[in-house]
Design a protein around this motif. Structure first.
Motif, PDB file in Angstrom:
ATOM      1  N   ALA A 148       0.848  -1.189   0.000  1.00 17.58           N
ATOM      2  CA  ALA A 148       0.000   0.000   0.000  1.00 17.58           C
ATOM      3  C   ALA A 148       0.884   1.239   0.000  1.00 17.58           C
ATOM      4  O   ALA A 148       1.890   1.289   0.705  1.00 17.58           O
ATOM      5  CB  ALA A 148      -0.923   0.010   1.210  1.00 17.58           C
ATOM      6  N   GLU A 152      -3.639   4.296  -0.342  1.00 18.52           N
ATOM      7  CA  GLU A 152      -4.163   3.025  -0.838  1.00 18.52           C
ATOM      8  C   GLU A 152      -4.646   2.153   0.317  1.00 18.52           C
ATOM      9  O   GLU A 152      -4.229   2.315   1.458  1.00 18.52           O
ATOM     10  CB  GLU A 152      -3.079   2.293  -1.639  1.00 18.52           C
ATOM     11  N   THR A 153      -5.517   1.211  -0.013  1.00 19.19           N
ATOM     12  CA  THR A 153      -6.102   0.331   0.995  1.00 19.19           C
ATOM     13  C   THR A 153      -5.629  -1.100   0.785  1.00 19.19           C
ATOM     14  O   THR A 153      -5.279  -1.496  -0.326  1.00 19.19           O
ATOM     15  CB  THR A 153      -7.633   0.380   0.927  1.00 19.19           C
ATOM     16  N   LEU A 154      -5.649  -1.870   1.877  1.00 23.35           N
ATOM     17  CA  LEU A 154      -5.116  -3.229   1.864  1.00 23.35           C
ATOM     18  C   LEU A 154      -6.045  -4.157   2.626  1.00 23.35           C
ATOM     19  O   LEU A 154      -6.503  -3.833   3.724  1.00 23.35           O
ATOM     20  CB  LEU A 154      -3.725  -3.232   2.520  1.00 23.35           C
ATOM     21  N   ALA A 155      -6.331  -5.326   2.038  1.00 28.13           N
ATOM     22  CA  ALA A 155      -7.114  -6.364   2.714  1.00 28.13           C
ATOM     23  C   ALA A 155      -6.301  -7.651   2.724  1.00 28.13           C
ATOM     24  O   ALA A 155      -5.652  -7.994   1.729  1.00 28.13           O
ATOM     25  CB  ALA A 155      -8.446  -6.591   2.007  1.00 28.13           C
ATOM     26  N   LEU A 169     -14.126  -7.745  -2.725  1.00 20.18           N
ATOM     27  CA  LEU A 169     -13.019  -7.016  -2.104  1.00 20.18           C
ATOM     28  C   LEU A 169     -12.115  -6.345  -3.131  1.00 20.18           C
ATOM     29  O   LEU A 169     -11.505  -5.306  -2.850  1.00 20.18           O
ATOM     30  CB  LEU A 169     -12.198  -7.956  -1.227  1.00 20.18           C
ATOM     31  N   GLU A 172     -13.119  -2.925  -3.509  1.00 18.53           N
ATOM     32  CA  GLU A 172     -13.064  -2.094  -2.313  1.00 18.53           C
ATOM     33  C   GLU A 172     -11.647  -1.805  -1.827  1.00 18.53           C
ATOM     34  O   GLU A 172     -11.445  -0.888  -1.034  1.00 18.53           O
ATOM     35  CB  GLU A 172     -13.860  -2.762  -1.182  1.00 18.53           C
ATOM     36  N   PHE A 173     -10.676  -2.592  -2.291  1.00 16.95           N
ATOM     37  CA  PHE A 173      -9.293  -2.428  -1.830  1.00 16.95           C
ATOM     38  C   PHE A 173      -8.335  -2.386  -3.011  1.00 16.95           C
ATOM     39  O   PHE A 173      -8.540  -3.065  -4.023  1.00 16.95           O
ATOM     40  CB  PHE A 173      -8.910  -3.570  -0.883  1.00 16.95           C
ATOM     41  N   ASP A 174      -7.271  -1.605  -2.852  1.00 18.04           N
ATOM     42  CA  ASP A 174      -6.271  -1.503  -3.915  1.00 18.04           C
ATOM     43  C   ASP A 174      -5.418  -2.758  -4.015  1.00 18.04           C
ATOM     44  O   ASP A 174      -5.015  -3.160  -5.100  1.00 18.04           O
ATOM     45  CB  ASP A 174      -5.366  -0.285  -3.655  1.00 18.04           C
ATOM     46  N   VAL A 176      -5.228  -6.826  -2.480  1.00 22.62           N
ATOM     47  CA  VAL A 176      -5.833  -7.908  -1.710  1.00 22.62           C
ATOM     48  C   VAL A 176      -4.815  -9.031  -1.592  1.00 22.62           C
ATOM     49  O   VAL A 176      -4.295  -9.519  -2.609  1.00 22.62           O
ATOM     50  CB  VAL A 176      -7.121  -8.430  -2.377  1.00 22.62           C
ATOM     51  N   ARG A 239      -9.068   0.144  -9.655  1.00 18.29           N
ATOM     52  CA  ARG A 239     -10.074   0.440  -8.644  1.00 18.29           C
ATOM     53  C   ARG A 239     -10.417   1.920  -8.600  1.00 18.29           C
ATOM     54  O   ARG A 239      -9.544   2.779  -8.618  1.00 18.29           O
ATOM     55  CB  ARG A 239      -9.588   0.000  -7.254  1.00 18.29           C
ATOM     56  N   ARG A 241     -11.573   4.967  -6.572  1.00 23.92           N
ATOM     57  CA  ARG A 241     -11.592   5.373  -5.172  1.00 23.92           C
ATOM     58  C   ARG A 241     -12.604   6.477  -4.934  1.00 23.92           C
ATOM     59  O   ARG A 241     -12.854   7.321  -5.795  1.00 23.92           O
ATOM     60  CB  ARG A 241     -10.206   5.868  -4.731  1.00 23.92           C
TER      61      ARG A 241
END
Length: 264
Positions: A148, A152-155, A169, A172-174, A176, A239, A241
């Protein structure tokens, strides 16, 4: 009343002994008794192998705890109870115990559950958790990937949640991270192909171990059998945002919100 030793969860990293922290290294040589996990009695221990590769001799009194690989609740319950009871018995001798953990003890680890059950049986037991390098952090470093950046997002999820959840997901996340992809490897590959994300995905197996495997051509894995210790890093550059609210509320904004919140 026995004077219990301390239960220490020593994170060893995912496979490379050079990733063992100085704190974990010191505890391993502190005279504390070792406990290490195995899938069945007398089986090899991946965690123990990491330490052995680091050059630390395994103490003669090191003891294994069996954590079977099954979803049978009854079998699991009995195994966990045996492991916790034995741990409490040893702690009652007054000597510290160090439980060897592959990866990080706070991330998808057996140690957290073991520590909870031990505390239920003996609330006086002190527990220490030594942080370590997670498999996905090591995989990102090995592959030169970034988990990230900036906003940015992380799952991070086990792939066993299924392609439906994974598909959601990805929107929803940058990034995964899919852990333990073995059971759903082909299905995940097909999903990534449909989403056009194969080129931004990397597969890593047994990161840091001598037989580590990195595969960037993920489609080539279709039909293959993956190791249990395998993961995928999936980045979704497409993605969309939402708008971010930068910074914190000003004092004036906070005061304006407070009365409304109190009235509610």
């Amino acid at each position: 009343m026995p004077r219990y030793g301390k239960l220490i969860g020593a994170s060893l990293g995912p496979g490379d002994p050079e990733l063992i922290t100085r704190r974990a290294w010191a505890v391993l040589q502190s005279g504390a008794r070792w406990l290490y996990p195995v899938k069945k009695a007398e089986d090899d221990s991946y965690a123990l192998a990491i330490v052995a590769r680091g050059g630390i001799a395994v103490p003669d009194d090191a003891e294994q705890l069996v954590f079977p690989m099954t979803r049978d609740a009854e079998i699991l319950g009995k195994a966990w109870a045996r492991a916790a009871l034995r741990t409490v018995e040893l702690l009652a001798e007054g000597r510290d115990l160090v439980f060897l953990v592959e990866g990080d003890a706070s991330t998808f680890s057996t140690f957290g559950h073991l520590a909870r059950v031990v505390r239920e049986l003996a609330p006086e037991v002190r527990v220490e958790t030594i942080a370590g390098v997670s498999s996905f952090a090591a995989a990102a470093a090995t592959t030169g990937s970034t988990l990230a950046e900036e906003d940015e997002t992380l799952a991070v999820i086990p792939a066993a949640y299924g392609v439906g959840v994974i598909d959601q997901l990805l929107d929803e996340f940058d990034t995964v991270v899919l852990l333990k992809v073995k059971p759903l490897l082909d299905e995940v590959i097909e999903l990534l192909e449909r989403r056009g994300l194969l080129d931004s995905t990397c597969f890593v197996e047994k990161v840091g171990a001598p037989d580590e495997r990195v595969v960037r051509d993920v489609a080539s894995l279709k039909g293959e059998k993956a190791n249990y210790l395998s993961l995928m890093l999936v980045h979704n550059p497409k993605r969309v945002r939402g708008e971010l609210r930068r910074g914190c509320r000003t004092r004036k904004e906070a005061l304006a919100v407070a009365p409304a919140a109190e009235a509610a």
